[in-house]
Design an enzyme around this catalytic site. Structure first.
Site, short mmCIF file in Angstrom:
data_model
loop_
_atom_site.label_atom_id
_atom_site.label_comp_id
_atom_site.label_asym_id
_atom_site.label_seq_id
_atom_site.Cartn_x
_atom_site.Cartn_y
_atom_site.Cartn_z
N ARG A 66 38.42 26.83 -17.97
CA ARG A 66 38.14 25.11 -17.96
C ARG A 66 39.97 25.03 -18.41
NH1 ARG A 66 34.31 21.41 -19.04
NH2 ARG A 66 32.86 22.12 -19.42
N LEU A 94 36.05 16.70 -18.42
CA LEU A 94 36.72 17.42 -18.91
C LEU A 94 37.71 17.24 -20.01
CD1 LEU A 94 38.98 14.41 -16.10
CD2 LEU A 94 38.63 16.85 -16.11
N HIS A 110 31.40 4.60 -14.26
CA HIS A 110 30.18 4.87 -14.80
C HIS A 110 28.71 3.63 -13.95
CE1 HIS A 110 27.50 8.03 -16.83
NE2 HIS A 110 26.96 5.74 -17.47
C1 GAR Z 1 28.90 6.78 -8.26
O1 GAR Z 1 27.59 5.10 -8.58
C2 GAR Z 1 29.90 6.35 -10.05
O2 GAR Z 1 29.23 5.89 -10.21
C3 GAR Z 1 28.97 7.84 -10.20
O3 GAR Z 1 28.69 8.71 -8.83
C4 GAR Z 1 28.51 7.90 -7.70
C5 GAR Z 1 29.75 8.83 -6.89
O4 GAR Z 1 29.37 7.93 -5.16
N1 GAR Z 1 29.45 8.38 -10.71
C6 GAR Z 1 28.78 9.22 -12.18
O5 GAR Z 1 27.83 9.86 -12.07
C7 GAR Z 1 30.40 9.79 -13.36
N2 GAR Z 1 29.19 10.19 -14.04
P1 GAR Z 1 30.58 8.01 -4.22
O6 GAR Z 1 31.44 9.53 -4.42
O7 GAR Z 1 30.01 7.45 -2.95
O8 GAR Z 1 31.84 7.19 -4.73
#
Ligand code: GAR
Length: 196
Positions: A66, A94, A110
């Site tokens: 990592r 991270l 999130h």
């Molecule tokens: C989004 O809904 C974001 O909030 C989520 O992944 C999706 C990405 O969509 N993020 C997480 O779950 C972070 N833990 P995108 O690639 O179309 O923006």
């Protein structure tokens, strides 16, 4: 001088597109890089079409190392002069070393109303719990997973018959409004919370 924003993605990058499109005119920041940890991330082609430089640091090439993966991320980010990092569907956890290096300059979106539903499968968990409301959160990234200071939230109702997919789509529409609004404030140096 404009702040330089690097956007980190793992997938389709629809939030990334909204962030890039927002950084025009009198916006205090401009996109300098879209960085993916997966060469298959669909957002890479979208970034190129928008004229934003792209890079890939494939985490699989580093195996369990990592620190090596994150050192390469930082090398690429520094080479592109990034001032602010926006995690936008970046699905790697991270470590503290990386987070500390960028602390105070890194945002994440999130898909839940934090502190509820950190981690994965947020919409399925909110529906299963019988929540009346769901939503999304933009927060500063700290070493605690999905635990940094909240910069803003947007809420949506959970409707009868919702599936994780229908709820995700309703939340995503709000993500597209919230993240650009918070990034603009952040790039102006505003750290107070602002909800939609
Ligand atoms: C989004 O809904 C974001 O909030 C989520 O992944 C999706 C990405 O969509 N993020 C997480 O779950 C972070 N833990 P995108 O690639 O179309 O923006």
């Amino acid at each position: 001088m404009s702040k330089r924003v690097a956007i980190l993605i793992s997938g389709g990058g629809s939030n990334m597109v909204r962030l890039v499109e927002s950084m025009v005119g009198d916006h205090p920041a401009r996109p300098c890089l879209v960085l993916a940890n997966d060469p298959g991330a669909g957002g890479l082609a979208k970034a190129s079409a928008l004229g934003v430089p792209t890079a890939v640091v494939d985490h699989r090439l580093f195996g369990p190392d990592r620190a090596g993966f994150e050192a390469e991320l930082t090398r690429v980010l520094v080479a592109h002069g990034a001032d602010i990092l926006c995690l936008a569907g970046f699905m790697r956890v991270l470590t503290e070393g990386f987070v500390t290096r960028w602390q105070g300059r890194m945002l994440n979106i999130h898909p839940s109303l934090l502190p509820k539903y950190r981690g994965l499968h947020t919409h399925a968990r909110a529906i299963a719990a019988g929540e009346a409301e769901a939503g999304c959160t933009v927060h500063e990234v700290t070493a605690e997973l999905d635990g940094g200071p909240v910069l803003g939230q947007a809420r949506v109702p959970v409707l009868p018959g919702d599936t994780p997919e229908t709820l995700a789509a309703r939340v995503l529409d709000q993500e597209y409004r919230l993240y650009p609004m918070i990034l603009r404030r952040f790039a102006h140096g505003q750290r107070g919370r602002a909800d939609l």
